[in-house]
Write an enzyme that holds these catalytic residues in place. Sequence first.
Site, PDB file in Angstrom:
ATOM      1  N   GLY A 146      29.858  36.226  50.490  1.00  0.00           N
ATOM      2  CA  GLY A 146      30.570  34.956  50.627  1.00  0.00           C
ATOM      3  C   GLY A 146      31.612  34.681  49.561  1.00  0.00           C
ATOM      4  O   GLY A 146      32.680  34.128  49.842  1.00  0.00           O
ATOM      5  N   HIS A 147      31.308  35.079  48.326  1.00  0.00           N
ATOM      6  CA  HIS A 147      32.207  34.659  47.240  1.00  0.00           C
ATOM      7  C   HIS A 147      33.547  35.381  47.261  1.00  0.00           C
ATOM      8  O   HIS A 147      34.442  35.033  46.494  1.00  0.00           O
ATOM      9  CB  HIS A 147      31.524  34.824  45.869  1.00  0.00           C
ATOM     10  CG  HIS A 147      31.336  36.234  45.412  1.00  0.00           C
ATOM     11  ND1 HIS A 147      32.114  36.799  44.423  1.00  0.00           N
ATOM     12  CD2 HIS A 147      30.461  37.197  45.783  1.00  0.00           C
ATOM     13  CE1 HIS A 147      31.707  38.048  44.199  1.00  0.00           C
ATOM     14  NE2 HIS A 147      30.708  38.310  45.017  1.00  0.00           N
ATOM     15  N   CYS A 150      33.943  45.785  37.749  1.00  0.00           N
ATOM     16  CA  CYS A 150      32.613  46.263  37.389  1.00  0.00           C
ATOM     17  C   CYS A 150      32.668  47.247  36.245  1.00  0.00           C
ATOM     18  O   CYS A 150      31.767  47.295  35.425  1.00  0.00           O
ATOM     19  CB  CYS A 150      31.954  46.922  38.586  1.00  0.00           C
ATOM     20  SG  CYS A 150      31.844  45.793  39.959  1.00  0.00           S
ATOM     21  N   GLY A 180      26.666  40.677  48.234  1.00  0.00           N
ATOM     22  CA  GLY A 180      27.110  41.986  48.684  1.00  0.00           C
ATOM     23  C   GLY A 180      26.195  43.118  48.264  1.00  0.00           C
ATOM     24  O   GLY A 180      25.909  44.037  49.051  1.00  0.00           O
ATOM     25  N   THR A 181      25.752  43.065  47.030  1.00  0.00           N
ATOM     26  CA  THR A 181      24.914  44.160  46.529  1.00  0.00           C
ATOM     27  C   THR A 181      23.617  44.233  47.322  1.00  0.00           C
ATOM     28  O   THR A 181      23.183  45.316  47.730  1.00  0.00           O
ATOM     29  CB  THR A 181      24.631  43.951  45.029  1.00  0.00           C
ATOM     30  OG1 THR A 181      25.890  43.961  44.339  1.00  0.00           O
ATOM     31  CG2 THR A 181      23.735  45.040  44.474  1.00  0.00           C
ATOM     32  N   THR A 221      12.858  31.946  50.615  1.00  0.00           N
ATOM     33  CA  THR A 221      13.370  30.733  51.240  1.00  0.00           C
ATOM     34  C   THR A 221      14.873  30.839  51.440  1.00  0.00           C
ATOM     35  O   THR A 221      15.601  31.140  50.497  1.00  0.00           O
ATOM     36  CB  THR A 221      13.046  29.510  50.358  1.00  0.00           C
ATOM     37  OG1 THR A 221      11.638  29.484  50.132  1.00  0.00           O
ATOM     38  CG2 THR A 221      13.489  28.217  51.026  1.00  0.00           C
TER      39      THR A 221
HETATM   40  C1  LIG Z   1      33.541  46.518  48.206  1.00  0.00           C
HETATM   41  C2  LIG Z   1      32.477  45.782  47.466  1.00  0.00           C
HETATM   42  N1  LIG Z   1      31.188  46.040  47.736  1.00  0.00           N
HETATM   43  C3  LIG Z   1      30.196  45.396  47.086  1.00  0.00           C
HETATM   44  C4  LIG Z   1      30.447  44.427  46.131  1.00  0.00           C
HETATM   45  C5  LIG Z   1      29.308  43.761  45.439  1.00  0.00           C
HETATM   46  O1  LIG Z   1      29.172  42.456  45.878  1.00  0.00           O
HETATM   47  P1  LIG Z   1      28.384  41.337  45.032  1.00  0.00           P
HETATM   48  O2  LIG Z   1      28.984  41.354  43.667  1.00  0.00           O
HETATM   49  O3  LIG Z   1      28.594  40.082  45.795  1.00  0.00           O
HETATM   50  O4  LIG Z   1      26.947  41.722  44.987  1.00  0.00           O
HETATM   51  C6  LIG Z   1      31.784  44.128  45.835  1.00  0.00           C
HETATM   52  C7  LIG Z   1      32.159  43.103  44.828  1.00  0.00           C
HETATM   53  O5  LIG Z   1      31.980  43.170  43.665  1.00  0.00           O
HETATM   54  C8  LIG Z   1      32.816  44.828  46.506  1.00  0.00           C
HETATM   55  O6  LIG Z   1      34.097  44.596  46.222  1.00  0.00           O
END
Ligand SMILES: Cc1ncc(COP(=O)(O)O)c(C=O)c1O
Lengths: 118, 371
Positions: free
Chosen positions: B192-193, B317, B72-73, B229
Amino acid sequence: MYSPLAMDHFLRPRHVGKLAGPGVVSGVATNTDCGDTARITLRAAGGAVAEVAFASDGCAGAIAACSATAAWLAGKPLDDARALDVATIERLLAPWPDAKKGCTAMAVAAARAALAQT
Amino acid sequence: MTRIYLDHNASSPWRPAVARWMRSARAGRLGNPSSLHREGRAARALVEAARVHIARRLGAADPQQVVFVSGGTEANNLAIHAATQGRPGRAAVTSIEHPAVLRPMAALAQRGWQVETLPVTAAGQVAGWPDLGPGDVLAVMRANNETGTVLDLAAARRSAPDAWLHCDAIQAIGKIAVDFEALGVDTLSVAGHKFGAPLGVGALVVRDPNRIAPLQLGGGQERGLRSGTQAAALIEALRIALDEAIGEQQARAAHTARQRDRLEVLLTQGVADVTVIGDPRARLPNTLCLAFGGVSAEALVVRLDALGVAVATGSACSSGSGKPSHVLTAMGAPLRGVLRISLGPDHGDAEIDTAGRHIVSAVAQLRRIAA
Ligand SMILES: Cc1ncc(COP(=O)(O)O)c(C=O)c1O
């Protein structure tokens, strides 16, 4: 993150409550980082801490630190009790997380504030 | 001790079909998707088939609009980078976005961009939309990770028909409908997670892949948009999880909302001084955010963990940082004693009732210690 003894103090805190009545002194402290508060009440008799109790609305670290502080104080001669410092409690609960140093500081400040009135 | 896991907004365990795939001999034998030999071709075929599937499931017209990333990040960073290349301009972002959106936006502000942070209502809805034009950037999450509030993307799009609209849909997939075309956004992030794929894989859906500039340079994979990759086994796992999560979404959402509501009733009736945070009219079906007066959320989480129940404070977080959540602050919500409970797709009544009992007793115990 917390040591087994710190977890035990948190899950089964010793000396929970609030003492009242003649000879009871009370000390309060706040952790300005998070707003958690602690109160320690104690009654001295015969030159020692005869009874002690604490209350805290804080995190697990705050509750563990207060419980360990109260347990350490219980029965101590007042002269020894006044030597209480943060390092003593952190050693007892070691390894103590750096992020929770505000909790031990708060517990010890509340205890000292109470002891100052004995 | 059997565990009751109620922190799916932080990370959701592998789905059984994902676990079967990850443990399969085939997953372990995949080559490099860029290699010419049979093992490489097998990996490439898997990645490209997953791209087609995932595009269809997410409502993207063209599979080439799907770029595989690590999570996500990265998806959010790539999207904001893509939207804001070169020239400084104007951007607006809701005040309740994830740090993975807010921090890149703050970095843009330091590079001369004019970045506006949009206030939200007590329910967590954007209070007013800015006036943005072509070349401007607007970032609006589909649903908030802490409170479950579902944001009004249609209103966002109406307010700025010509702006680049980025949508962090990371918390929405598998919980509510997510359709790239229907949302009318320019970029959309997937992790995905959050829906039962392994950690380490995600996707960015991009309206116009030709307009995006890579963040990460190297071997030119993903048509040059994201070098490195491709994690073929993880990408196939993403496909499996997404297929299931979106395929079952409607049926599961009804069940999940029922169980969430069951827990909400147990807790609001079983505990005094409790506030439900979020938008009652637009909330993810799995999310329950509650403020318990007079207790510390950290203490509650640690005590519940010892009782076998996994929940979160306001934000995974920011937990442990001691800083109040920026989301709750923006909403003017209570900042102390805030628990985020996020359900998975299949909890039974008994599990929910046990969790409810434990939460009620943990709050009572902490209040006794605080008295
Ligand atoms: C709304 C949202 N955006 C971004 C993220 C970041 O995703 P990741 O931790 O998979 O990089 C999260 C999860 O922590 C999230 O809940």
